[in-house]
Each structure stands twice: as structure tokens, then as C-alpha cells.
Design a protein around this motif. Structure first.
Motif, short mmCIF file in Angstrom:
data_model
loop_
_atom_site.label_atom_id
_atom_site.label_comp_id
_atom_site.label_asym_id
_atom_site.label_seq_id
_atom_site.Cartn_x
_atom_site.Cartn_y
_atom_site.Cartn_z
N THR A 165 -1.69 1.21 -4.59
CA THR A 165 -0.82 0.07 -4.30
C THR A 165 0.31 0.03 -5.33
O THR A 165 0.20 0.62 -6.42
N VAL A 166 1.36 -0.67 -4.99
CA VAL A 166 2.50 -0.84 -5.89
C VAL A 166 3.07 -2.24 -5.72
O VAL A 166 3.12 -2.76 -4.60
N SER B 21 0.84 -1.20 0.00
CA SER B 21 0.00 0.00 0.00
C SER B 21 0.88 1.24 0.00
O SER B 21 1.85 1.34 0.76
N VAL B 22 0.54 2.19 -0.84
CA VAL B 22 1.28 3.44 -0.92
C VAL B 22 0.81 4.37 0.21
O VAL B 22 -0.40 4.50 0.44
N GLN C 277 0.13 8.91 -2.20
CA GLN C 277 -0.97 8.57 -3.10
C GLN C 277 -1.43 9.79 -3.89
O GLN C 277 -1.71 9.73 -5.09
N TRP D 73 -1.29 6.44 -7.18
CA TRP D 73 -1.34 4.99 -6.98
C TRP D 73 -1.74 4.68 -5.55
O TRP D 73 -1.27 5.31 -4.61
#
Length: 420
Positions: free
Chosen positions: A307-308, A294-295, A300, A305
């Protein structure tokens, strides 16, 4: 006679300004480069020489990587010997006029002793099945530490016998010089090889991060440097230091992503006694398996984004790159102080535009220690492969005892059904 000893004692206690000058190294730049760059100023000439030789060294480094783990180990050993030679040679040049008996011979003898000890330990740890098949090696491994101590003790006694009345203090200076050099070169190169056995990625990312920091800090300092960083190294600037830091962290993160995709780089290096070759085949550990993260909310909004996907090792690469760019340079500052103490510009003239091998690897040794400590503290767990090799060395009755104990433990855990 008393007056002579007092004068010699005063000579030994002389200040830094009285240390004999080391003969300056000769210019080893190839003639073809000198002619091609003859029209440039000294500043830009040095830039091009450093750049061309840097690309040549990086190309050779990639070639050695392609040739495999064994060639990398030979490269580390060769660099270690050359660095040791450069440092010991400085001591010899400074104090050669005193004709200290056996200094050079004992220095190289101690190098052989320490290498015999460390590489013997490596053979015992990683080549157990190979050693088991050869009776001569079994004897050497079984009594390895005793033999190593006996060899060192022989050198120690030789040093005591070589003491000359009028040179006591200087001889002990050089005895300490030799041992500190051994600590800097041999011990650290042994840790480099230990890191390599954990997986080539633990060897390549730290070394490449130091190289990247060295190059980018030089580029940023060359074009934008205005503010001096440290008096020991006047050419180092804050602009180069900061630019090198951010460049190295980004490089390490991206470089790790590409390496983590290949078994050749992430699997521990192991010796296959059946094929007599080093192999890098395994099921990659969780460190090298893609995961979703999770970012942070703050990022974010910037990146868009939530998630990454990335490899967990990439997070560790940030720690490695940070050390390489913030703490690693202090190895270079230490080397600069050492060279200033003996009024020399470089350790040697092996590489035109760069100096000696030690000039290029002064930060690498500090990095090797950090990586080894980092692995043992945060990464390394039980190694089933290494444990199995140790079990195979045991006597049959000992192996049977281990088998019964393990079986009983697994039955208690409910993993195995109790036999009738």
C-alpha cells in the motif's frame, strides 16, 4: 484604375516568400553578462544566458506567489497585455508600409472591450457581495453584457468606416489578425484566472509543469539530442521530448504532494467583503486528504510495498503533467510555424536568451484551456459558497421563497422535523 486594383489584388494574394521581412530584434543582453561570457562559444553563451534569466524569472514568480492571489492576477493581466502587444506589433511591422488607417488604435480598443467583458463576468461571479453594496457597480453588472456588446459594436462600426478602397483585403486580414490574437491571449488568460479561483494549486501545478518540461526538454536536448523531432522547430529533438516527459511527470507528482499539504494552495480563492481581501481558508476537500491506495501486483514485486499513502490530487497531477509534456509543446510548435511564416526568430527581445514574453508562454495558453476543461469535466461540483453569494443578491421575497422551498425539501427528506 482597373489595372491598379488588379495589381493590388495580386499583391494581397502573394505567397509566403513575398511577405515583407520583419526588422530583426536587437540584442538586449545586459553588457555585464556579455563581458562575463565573452570567452565562451555562442552555444554555451546562450546556455548560460538562458539559465541565469530562467532562475531570475522563477525567483520573481515565487515572490509574486508569496504576495498572494491578487498579485498573481495582476501578473496574468500584465503578461496577457504584453503577449498581445508582441503579436499585434508583428502585424504592424509587416504591413506598416500600407498605412492602414486606425489599425493600431482599433486593435487596442478591441483589447479593452474584450477585457471589460471577461473581467466584468469575473466580478459578477466572485464579487457579488461587494457589488451589492455599491449602486454604481450594480448598474454596470446588471447591464454588463449589453454595455460590452455596445462597446464592441462601436469598434466594429469604426472598422467599417476606416475601410479604404485600395486596402480592403489587407484591412480584413488585420481585422482577423486582431480577433485571433484576442482569442489566443485574452480568452486564455481569463481561463487562467478562473483556474486560480478554484485553488492556487490548479494554477501552480500546470504552469510549473510547463516550465519544468521546457527546462528539462532543453537540458536533455542540449546534452543528448541527436534525433530531430519536428521540422518546424529544428532544435527540438526526440531525446529532449522524451526526457522532458518523464521529468515533468515525476516533478508534477512530487510538487503536488508538497502543495496539497497547505490550505493556502488547495483552498478556493474567495473575496471577503468584510476585510476587502482575498482569503484561502477552508476545510480541504477529499482531493487533498491523505488516502491509502493498494499498489498494483506488478509494482509490488519491484517496490516491495503493498500500500502507499498519497493525496488523490497527485493522480490528477499525472494527467496535468502528461498533457504539459506531450500536448503542451504543440503550442510551441504552432508558435514556431507562425514565426517562420513571418521570417522572425522570436516574437520580441524582451528577455535575453529567451525572446519575447509570448515565446515563454506559447504553451501556457494551451495548458490553461485544458486545465479549465479538466476541472469542469472531472472535478468541479456544486459550490455552496458561490451559491450563497448569489442568494444574497436576491430580493427579500425571493430569498424567503427559496428558504421555504429548501425547508420543505429537507422536511421531506427527513433531515428537518416538521414544525407544528
Amino acid at each position: 484604375e482597373v489595372d491598379l486594383e488588379e495589381r493590388l489584388g495580386e499583391l494581397d494574394l502573394r505567397s509566403d516568400s513575398d511577405v515583407p521581412d520583419v526588422p530583426p530584434p536587437t540584442d538586449s543582453t545586459p553588457e555585464i553578462l556579455k563581458k562575463a561570457l565573452s570567452g565562451l562559444s555562442a552555444r554555451w553563451k546562450n546556455w548560460w544566458i538562458r539559465g541565469i534569466l530562467t532562475l531570475a524569472m522563477i525567483s520573481m514568480f515565487f515572490l509574486v506567489i508569496y504576495l498572494g492571489s491578487f498579485m498573481l492576477m495582476l501578473l496574468v493581466l500584465s503578461i496577457q497585455v504584453k503577449c498581445y502587444h508582441e503579436i499585434i506589433t508583428i502585424g504592424y511591422r509587416v504591413y506598416h508600409s500600407y498605412d492602414l488607417p486606425w489599425f493600431r488604435s482599433l486593435s487596442w480598443y478591441f483589447l479593452l472591450c474584450v477585457n471589460y467583458f471577461f473581467y466584468g463576468e469575473t466580478v459578477a461571479d466572485y464579487f457579488a457581495t461587494f457589488v451589492q453594496r455599491r449602486e454604481q457597480l450594480q448598474f454596470l453588472i446588471r447591464y454588463h453584457r449589453f454595455i460590452s456588446f455596445a462597446l464592441y459594436l462601436t469598434g466594429f462600426c469604426m472598422f467599417v468606416l476606416s475601410l479604404v478602397k485600395k486596402h480592403y483585403r489587407l484591412q480584413f486580414y488585420m481585422f482577423a489578425w486582431t480577433h485571433v490574437t484576442l482569442l489566443i491571449t485574452v480568452t486564455q488568460s481569463h481561463l487562467v484566472i478562473q483556474n486560480l479561483f478554484e485553488g492556487m494549486i490548479w494554477f501552480l501545478v500546470p504552469i510549473s509543469s510547463v516550465i519544468c518540461n521546457d527546462i528539462t526538454a532543453y537540458i536533455f536536448g542540449f546534452f543528448f539530442g541527436r534525433t530531430p523531432l519536428i521540422k518546424l522547430s529544428p532544435k527540438k529533438t526526440w531525446e529532449g521530448f522524451i526526457g522532458g516527459f518523464f521529468s515533468t511527470v515525476i516533478f508534477g507528482f512530487i510538487f503536488s504532494y508538497f502543495l496539497a499539504q497547505h490550505q493556502y494552495f488547495v483552498c478556493p480563492v474567495e473575496y471577503n467583503s468584510e476585510t476587502n481581501r482575498f482569503v484561502t481558508e477552508c476545510e480541504p476537500s477529499e482531493l487533498f486528504q491523505m488516502k491509502k491506495y493498494s499498489v498494483p501486483p506488478l509494482l509490488q514485486a519491484m517496490l516491495g510495498w503493498e500500500t502507499v499513502n498519497m493525496y488523490p490530487f497527485q493522480m490528477h497531477s499525472i494527467a496535468l503533467s502528461t498533457f504539459a509534456s506531450l500536448i503542451g509543446p504543440f503550442g510551441g510548435f504552432f508558435a514556431s510555424g507562425f514565426k517562420r511564416a513571418f521570417k522572425i526568430k522570436d516574437f520580441a527581445d524582451t528577455i535575453p536568451g529567451h525572446g519575447g514574453i509570448m515565446d515563454r508562454f506559447d504553451c501556457q495558453y494551451l495548458m490553461a484551456t485544458f486545465v479549465h476543461v479538466y476541472i469542469t469535466s472531472f472535478i468541479r461540483g456544486p459550490n455552496p459558497s458561490k451559491l450563497l453569494k448569489q442568494l444574497l443578491i436576491l430580493q427579500p421575497e425571493q430569498q424567503l421563497s427559496v428558504y421555504k422551498t429548501l425547508k420543505s425539501h429537507l422536511v421531506e427528506k427527513g433531515i428537518l422535523q416538521p414544525s407544528l
